[in-house]
Design an enzyme around this catalytic site. Structure first.
Site, PDB file in Angstrom:
ATOM      1  N   HIS A  55     -10.959 -25.629 -18.811  1.00  0.00           N
ATOM      2  CA  HIS A  55     -11.615 -25.284 -18.050  1.00  0.00           C
ATOM      3  C   HIS A  55     -11.925 -26.180 -16.667  1.00  0.00           C
ATOM      4  CE1 HIS A  55     -12.950 -22.066 -20.798  1.00  0.00           C
ATOM      5  NE2 HIS A  55     -11.852 -22.354 -20.804  1.00  0.00           N
ATOM      6  N   GLU A  57     -15.246 -27.849 -16.133  1.00  0.00           N
ATOM      7  CA  GLU A  57     -15.922 -28.958 -16.427  1.00  0.00           C
ATOM      8  C   GLU A  57     -14.348 -29.967 -17.324  1.00  0.00           C
ATOM      9  OE1 GLU A  57     -18.394 -25.668 -17.349  1.00  0.00           O
ATOM     10  OE2 GLU A  57     -16.722 -26.453 -16.893  1.00  0.00           O
ATOM     11  N   ALA A 166      -0.279  12.957   2.889  1.00  0.00           N
ATOM     12  CA  ALA A 166       1.295  13.336   3.396  1.00  0.00           C
ATOM     13  C   ALA A 166       1.696  14.417   3.822  1.00  0.00           C
ATOM     14  CB  ALA A 166       2.159  13.674   1.876  1.00  0.00           C
ATOM     15  N   ALA A 168       4.049  17.759   4.922  1.00  0.00           N
ATOM     16  CA  ALA A 168       3.981  19.360   4.506  1.00  0.00           C
ATOM     17  C   ALA A 168       5.536  19.570   3.410  1.00  0.00           C
ATOM     18  CB  ALA A 168       3.748  20.323   5.159  1.00  0.00           C
ATOM     19  N   ARG A 188      -4.205  -6.133  -2.610  1.00  0.00           N
ATOM     20  CA  ARG A 188      -3.661  -5.817  -3.791  1.00  0.00           C
ATOM     21  C   ARG A 188      -4.215  -7.427  -5.058  1.00  0.00           C
ATOM     22  NH1 ARG A 188       1.563  -2.424  -3.015  1.00  0.00           N
ATOM     23  NH2 ARG A 188       1.233  -0.550  -2.037  1.00  0.00           N
ATOM     24  N   THR A 200       3.232  10.297  -8.819  1.00  0.00           N
ATOM     25  CA  THR A 200       3.207   9.198  -7.724  1.00  0.00           C
ATOM     26  C   THR A 200       4.774   8.223  -7.879  1.00  0.00           C
ATOM     27  OG1 THR A 200       1.403   8.515  -6.810  1.00  0.00           O
ATOM     28  CG2 THR A 200       3.175   7.069  -6.919  1.00  0.00           C
ATOM     29  N   PRO A 274      -3.205  12.254  -4.602  1.00  0.00           N
ATOM     30  CA  PRO A 274      -4.703  13.227  -5.082  1.00  0.00           C
ATOM     31  C   PRO A 274      -5.010  13.272  -6.121  1.00  0.00           C
ATOM     32  CG  PRO A 274      -3.195  14.148  -3.723  1.00  0.00           C
ATOM     33  CD  PRO A 274      -2.668  13.143  -3.447  1.00  0.00           C
ATOM     34  N   THR A 275      -4.220  13.935  -7.483  1.00  0.00           N
ATOM     35  CA  THR A 275      -5.323  13.921  -8.107  1.00  0.00           C
ATOM     36  C   THR A 275      -5.533  13.167  -9.141  1.00  0.00           C
ATOM     37  OG1 THR A 275      -2.635  15.780  -8.236  1.00  0.00           O
ATOM     38  CG2 THR A 275      -4.024  15.274 -10.430  1.00  0.00           C
TER      39      THR A 275
END
Length: 346
Positions: A55, A57, A166, A168, A188, A200, A274-275
């Site tokens: 740590h 310290e 996105a 069509a 990220r 996805t 989107p879901t």
């Protein structure tokens, strides 16, 4: 009891040390420590370099050696009072003969808290709350996770001016510009989980990692998590090295976050379709939004977020615009909006 100008300067240095770039994210907070002599000069300094390492310290005390006796320890977080992978920092400070401890943020973790009281019982002067707000900012996600018992969730999405994520035919690369994509990788890297849904993975088969300015994977990769009940191919690119990947066999956002918190994760970067986004929004489990809006139209295609069950304008989910900025130039320009949940009554 008040702090001296030397102690305030030391706290600024300790906060800078705590925020040292390149420290792997993990279950532990970022902490910096500076040791001062009686005349206010610096004796030693240290910072926590990741889980399992000394740590802050202890790192500073090791550097100082016998010079730590009678010193003032300036620390960004209340010294811990428990034994984990390493011993209690409170015991190390007492054994080193430190005279005074100045710290910023009180430890919200009940397992590690109580350091200030233990130091005072040992006869050490303690000053708490110095630059505490800044210190909380350094450990924003860690503090949130400890206080809420779940990871902080940042949702990122890219959209056209007409709200499409996105086309069509399902294609979505690339809505935002090159500079915006680089910006995404920088953000990220501040998270320890990258989360997507099975949809996805099945549609886009993304690598879903963090890359540098040369488009090469960085050394320390966040955990890549795939959430959902559908099976995904074992050879999907998201499972490729470097870094680890995890399957979360659930469609429930709360359950997914529970599993990730149990695994020691603090900050989720949500970048699914989107879901998945709608599921987290409806559950009230999005804490921050980065929206990249490109100067383009599609006219048809997937929306940035799925059905939220809202049928009247009075029920809209309103968010507070924290900041806005333009990334890139010309046709490659993208507006990045940073949003946080609107406070009650606004």
């Amino acid at each position: 009891m008040t702090t001296t100008p030397a102690e305030q300067a030391a706290m600024r240095r300790a906060l800078s040390l705590a925020a040292t770039p390149g420290v792997p994210l993990g279950p532990n907070p970022r902490v910096g420590c500076v040791l001062l002599a009686d005349d206010g000069t610096e004796i030693a300094e240290g910072f926590h370099r990741g889980a399992g390492t000394p740590h802050a310290e202890v790192a500073a005390l090791t550097e100082a050696g016998d010079a730590a006796r009678g010193a003032t320890a300036v620390v960004t977080l209340e010294p811990c009072n428990h034994t984990g992978r390493t011993g209690p920092c409170v015991e190390a400070l007492i054994a080193a003969g430190v005279r005074r401890v100045v710290f910023a943020q009180r430890d919200p973790n009940p397992v590690a808290a109580g350091g200030a009281a233990a130091l005072q019982e040992a006869g050490i002067e303690v000053e708490a709350g110095v630059m505490a707000t800044v210190a909380r900012g350094v450990n924003r996600a860690w503090t949130f996770a400890v206080e809420h018992q779940r990871p902080f969730v940042t949702w990122k999405f890219a959209t056209t001016l007409d709200g499409r994520s996105a086309a069509a035919d399902g294609t979505s690369r690339w809505i935002s510009g090159t500079d915006a994509r680089r910006d995404t990788h920088t953000l990220r890297a501040e998270c320890d989980v990258l989360l997507v849904g099975t949809g996805t993975v099945l549609i886009d088969n993304p690598q879903f990692n963090v890359r540098d300015e040369l488009d090469q994977p960085v050394e320390h990769q966040p955990l890549r998590a795939v959430m959902g009940e559908r099976e995904v191919p074992a050879d999907s690119r998201i499972f490729d090295a470097p870094g680890e990947a995890l399957r979360l066999q659930t469609r429930d956002p709360a359950e997914a976050l529970k599993q990730l918190y149990a695994a020691g994760r603090q900050h989720v970067w949500l970048e699914g379709g989107p879901t998945l986004a709608a599921a987290f929004l409806k559950a009230g489990l999005v804490d921050e939004i980065y929206a990249y809006v490109a100067p383009t139209f599609l006219g048809a295609g997937a929306n940035a977020v799925g059905d939220l069950g809202i049928t009247t304008i009075n029920d809209q989910l309103r968010w507070h615009l924290k900041r806005a900025g333009v990334i890139g130039t010309g046709a490659d320009a993208t507006v990045r909006l940073t949003l946080e949940p609107a406070k009650a009554g606004l």
